[in-house]
Design an enzyme around this catalytic site. Structure first.
Site, short mmCIF file in Angstrom:
data_model
loop_
_atom_site.label_atom_id
_atom_site.label_comp_id
_atom_site.label_asym_id
_atom_site.label_seq_id
_atom_site.Cartn_x
_atom_site.Cartn_y
_atom_site.Cartn_z
CD GLN A 93 -1.21 -0.23 3.65
OE1 GLN A 93 -1.18 0.46 4.69
NE2 GLN A 93 -1.68 -1.39 3.82
CG HIS A 144 -0.54 5.93 3.65
ND1 HIS A 144 -1.42 5.11 3.69
CD2 HIS A 144 0.33 5.35 4.54
CE1 HIS A 144 -1.40 4.08 4.57
NE2 HIS A 144 -0.35 4.18 5.09
CD GLU A 176 1.41 4.59 7.92
OE1 GLU A 176 0.36 4.42 7.93
OE2 GLU A 176 2.49 3.89 7.54
CG HIS A 215 4.16 1.23 3.64
ND1 HIS A 215 3.64 2.22 3.06
CD2 HIS A 215 3.17 1.02 4.76
CE1 HIS A 215 2.59 2.80 3.61
NE2 HIS A 215 2.18 2.00 4.65
NE ARG A 254 -6.92 -3.08 1.70
CZ ARG A 254 -8.29 -2.66 1.82
NH1 ARG A 254 -9.06 -2.57 0.77
NH2 ARG A 254 -8.74 -2.57 3.20
#
Length: 304
Positions: free
Chosen positions: A80, A82, A99, A158, A178
């Protein structure tokens, strides 16, 4: 004021068994296992509870622009990515998502997939998708152990592998694209939704943005003493504090718009004479100084 938080819980097809035990969560026979607890969250899909009510803060994300999770995996998450703030605002009416991870437990040879291997281009990656390749083979595979740290900027492809328990701090966003999901089916026998085009829009293929140094990787964090400042993002400053039993530390809090918090991950502590158990989170308002005492050997994450 110190506010004690109760997390929202999230069952997933890849979840493990540890969160149920660590957080004393109810067991439901036949249900998907717990994959995440959202310890500090104001997202509508899973707000934390404060005094039995959904956590709400003034001006919402401006005051709490980050969230904190515990994650446990029995199987790998999807591969996936972001988006950046700019892309997310344009396409999702949301912020993007940066993250960072601290590995708490890891089975032998557990892997964190993070970033593209050298030589992977957008064209070669697209060819892999078209030819139904195992897409994990295009990603760096880092064998992890307790005390490892990684920062995952937006645009970094990642996947958290199986056998990992971690604490995650991220921007307060639920946007995940995804790109590949191991060709598996969910509990209803259907493949989960993929977001291939959006993923390709935002994946950062720059070789300089796919290195261990770019991810601010660190090792052995639990073997040090005192306060370690690990990453400063515009929405959170992430620090790890390790104390031996009986040690104390005074943590001055900057006067900032966002609310500071602590996620305790090992050992029992007191903060300004109030007890905080391990695997629990607390939020602070109008506190200028935190006086922390370690009642046991302890490690906790400080967000400011």
């Amino acid at each position: 004021m110190i506010y004690y938080l109760t997390p929202s819980t999230h069952r997933t097809i890849w979840g493990g068994k540890k969160l149920e035990h660590l957080k004393n969560l109810p067991h439901v026979e036949g249900a998907d296992p717990y994959g995440e607890t959202w310890e500090i969250s104001i997202l509508p899909k899973g707000p934390s509870l404060c005094d039995g009510k959904n956590l709400v803060v003034d001006e919402s994300v401006e005051e709490l622009p980050y969230m904190v999770k515990l994650i446990d995996t029995a199987a790998a998450l999807s591969i996936q990515v972001h988006p950046t703030d700019e892309y997310a605002r344009l396409h999702e009416n949301s912020s993007g998502k940066a993250e960072c991870y601290v590995i708490l437990e890891a089975e032998k040879n557990a892997i964190l997939y993070l970033g593209m291997k050298p030589g992977v281009t957008k064209e070669s990656f697209q060819d892999g998708l078209k030819n139904k390749k195992n897409m994990s083979e295009f990603l760096n595979a880092f064998i992890v152990k307790p005390g490892d740290f990684f920062f995952t900027p937006p645009g970094t492809i990642h996947a958290i592998g199986a056998g990992i328990t971690m604490a995650e701090v991220q921007q307060s966003s639920g946007i995940t694209y995804r790109v590949w999901d191991w060709d598996r089916l969910d509990s209803a026998g259907k493949p989960r939704e993929l977001h291939v085009q959006k993923s390709l829009d935002v994946i950062n293929f720059d070789p300089a943005a796919n290195t261990k140094s770019y991810f601010k990787a660190r090792e052995g964090l639990f073997s040090t003493e005192g306060k370690l400042d690990l990453v400063e993002h515009e929405t959170f400053k992430f620090s790890l504090v390790n104390l031996k039993k009986g040690q104390t530390i005074k943590l001055p809090l900057e006067k900032a718009r966002r609310l500071p918090s602590i996620m305790n991950i090992h050992g029992k502590i007191t903060i300004n004479n109030q007890s905080v158990e391990k695997y629990s989170a607390v939020l602070f308002r109008n506190e200028s100084l935190l006086d922390v005492v370690a009642l046991e050997d302890t490690s906790f994450i400080l967000m400011t």
